[in-house]
Design a protein around this motif. Structure first.
Motif, PDB file in Angstrom:
ATOM      1  N   GLY A  38      51.587  49.623  47.965  1.00 29.25           N
ATOM      2  CA  GLY A  38      50.723  50.621  47.353  1.00 29.25           C
ATOM      3  C   GLY A  38      51.355  51.996  47.279  1.00 29.25           C
ATOM      4  N   ALA A  39      52.136  52.379  48.291  1.00 30.10           N
ATOM      5  CA  ALA A  39      52.762  53.700  48.292  1.00 30.10           C
ATOM      6  C   ALA A  39      53.769  53.828  47.150  1.00 30.10           C
ATOM      7  N   ALA A  40      54.558  52.779  46.938  1.00 29.07           N
ATOM      8  CA  ALA A  40      55.531  52.803  45.847  1.00 29.07           C
ATOM      9  C   ALA A  40      54.819  52.856  44.500  1.00 29.07           C
ATOM     10  N   ALA A  81      53.193  56.111  39.741  1.00 30.28           N
ATOM     11  CA  ALA A  81      52.094  56.618  38.918  1.00 30.28           C
ATOM     12  C   ALA A  81      52.114  58.135  38.850  1.00 30.28           C
ATOM     13  N   ARG A  82      52.424  58.791  39.948  1.00 30.85           N
ATOM     14  CA  ARG A  82      52.488  60.255  39.943  1.00 30.85           C
ATOM     15  C   ARG A  82      53.493  60.762  38.914  1.00 30.85           C
ATOM     16  N   THR A 141      47.533  49.410  45.601  1.00 34.61           N
ATOM     17  CA  THR A 141      47.457  47.966  45.806  1.00 34.61           C
ATOM     18  C   THR A 141      46.449  47.365  44.831  1.00 34.61           C
ATOM     19  N   PRO A 142      46.451  46.034  44.692  1.00 31.95           N
ATOM     20  CA  PRO A 142      45.432  45.420  43.833  1.00 31.95           C
ATOM     21  C   PRO A 142      44.013  45.803  44.232  1.00 31.95           C
ATOM     22  N   GLU A 143      43.768  45.903  45.532  1.00 30.91           N
ATOM     23  CA  GLU A 143      42.428  46.271  45.989  1.00 30.91           C
ATOM     24  C   GLU A 143      42.071  47.694  45.573  1.00 30.91           C
ATOM     25  N   GLN A 144      43.044  48.605  45.658  1.00 36.90           N
ATOM     26  CA  GLN A 144      42.783  49.988  45.246  1.00 36.90           C
ATOM     27  C   GLN A 144      42.520  50.091  43.746  1.00 36.90           C
ATOM     28  N   VAL A 145      43.325  49.413  42.953  1.00 32.97           N
ATOM     29  CA  VAL A 145      43.155  49.452  41.504  1.00 32.97           C
ATOM     30  C   VAL A 145      41.832  48.807  41.105  1.00 32.97           C
ATOM     31  N   GLY A 147      52.997  48.035  36.450  1.00 28.21           N
ATOM     32  CA  GLY A 147      53.499  47.799  37.802  1.00 28.21           C
ATOM     33  C   GLY A 147      54.881  48.394  37.953  1.00 28.21           C
ATOM     34  N   LEU A 148      55.550  48.038  39.029  1.00 27.86           N
ATOM     35  CA  LEU A 148      56.929  48.502  39.202  1.00 27.86           C
ATOM     36  C   LEU A 148      57.836  47.863  38.168  1.00 27.86           C
ATOM     37  N   THR A 149      57.435  46.703  37.654  1.00 29.08           N
ATOM     38  CA  THR A 149      58.015  46.122  36.440  1.00 29.08           C
ATOM     39  C   THR A 149      56.854  45.639  35.579  1.00 29.08           C
TER      40      THR A 149
END
Length: 341
Positions: free
Chosen positions: A223-225, A230-231, A287-291, A313-315
């Motif tokens: 989630g941090a990555a 996103a930032r 994370t998926p839960e956060q989104v 995502g990251l990809t």
């Protein structure tokens, strides 16, 4: 009563074949709508949309959005007709005034008139109306008509808008309004009120117009990555969208500092300035839960559709797969906060 839809928004910066692969995965995962952005200096969205149409069977498809300044209304009609024919009736018409066109020397006078008259021209052409049209900005000579077959005379209309006048126009003539760049549940109520003003003028119920919110999305088990990525993505357009959200409280000179760093090509440094609460108003991330929690808040507020935007995502592939397998199953799409319709 309708359930909320989930869409996927793609940037048109990929290679041939990538769009078909991502579209097939999205359809398999149960996404309802696939949109391609019409942003300045990216590939014209008709190319990826036609590729995705050939690779799918059920999802709706459209550009979000085209504008009548860089693409003439008769060309918009042609691209829409082509996509609707290729997808066997799954296309929608997405229109907005456009952004950053000054960079290519294109002025944008009378945007609401331009949008309304574009809709008139497009639907007259698709319907085979040869009576002609004389508008303030666009015209059709009597007898002017498309010289090829069309699948439907009126694919549904989505208008991209934030402001009161644009939302009122959507209330009068559109099927949906998209607030691009927002993940803020408070904006659903704001837009509903703005849409209602136009709907009343046209004798429509406000609930007839679906409210769509979409924004940068980065989901990952790290989630941090995901939030760091996103930032950086949000920093590039924060100065534009933050001023459009009347509910957002932006600290002091933050936008000026972010813009200076973005203009210097320091997107990562600019993103680090964005606090968590502000990030969550303009992006889906973590994370998926956060989104899923962010998307659920929009659904509960009454959004008709939530659109997860690039880069996912990251990809691309991992993002689409995580959204499909780990986010969508967590969502309750029942119409608790939405008007019946």
């Amino acid at each position: 009563m309708t359930v909320a839809e989930i869409g996927l928004g793609l940037q048109s910066d990929k290679r041939a074949g990538d769009y078909a692969r991502l579209a097939r995965r999205a359809e398999e995962h149960g996404f309802d709508v696939l949109s391609v952005f019409g942003d300045l200096m990216y590939q014209p969205p008709i190319f990826p949309l036609l590729e995705m149409a050939a690779a799918t069977e059920q999802v709706r498809l459209g550009a979000a959005c085209l504008n009548p300044y860089s693409l003439a209304p008769y060309e918009i009609a042609g691209q829409l007709a082509s996509l609707d024919l290729a997808s066997r009736g799954r296309a929608y018409l997405g229109l907005a005034r456009g952004t950053w066109l000054g960079a290519v020397g294109i002025a944008q006078p009378r945007p609401l008139t331009a949008l309304e008259e574009t809709v008139e021209v497009v639907y007259r052409l698709l319907a085979g109306d040869t009576e002609g049209f004389q508008g303030k900005m666009f015209r059709l000579a009597r007898g002017a008509r498309l010289r090829y077959p069309v699948h439907r005379p009126r694919p549904p209309l989505l208008l991209g808008a934030w402001g009161p006048r644009g939302a009122a126009l959507a209330g009068r003539i559109a099927d949906e309004i998209k607030v691009g760049g927002s993940a803020n549940p408070a904006m659903v109520g704001v837009i509903r009120e703005r849409v209602a003003a136009g709907a009343a003028q046209a004798g429509r119920e406000p609930g007839e117009i679906g409210i769509v919110l979409g924004a940068v999305t980065v989901v990952d088990t790290d989630g941090a990555a995901a939030r760091a990525r996103a930032r950086s993505e949000v920093a590039m357009y924060l100065a534009v969208v933050a001023d459009l959200d009347p509910t957002a409280e932006v600290p002091g000179d933050l936008l000026d500092r972010v813009k200076v760093l973005v203009d210097a090509g320091q997107d990562v440094a600019a993103g680090r300035l964005i606090p968590d609460d502000l990030l969550d108003l303009f992006a889906f991330s973590g994370t998926p839960e956060q989104v899923a929690a962010q998307a659920q808040a929009l659904i509960d507020a009454g959004a008709h559709r939530v659109e997860f935007g690039t880069p996912h995502g990251l990809t691309d592939d991992r993002g689409v797969d995580l959204l499909g397998t780990a986010v969508l199953p967590l969502l309750d799409r029942s119409p608790r906060g939405r008007p019946a319709g």
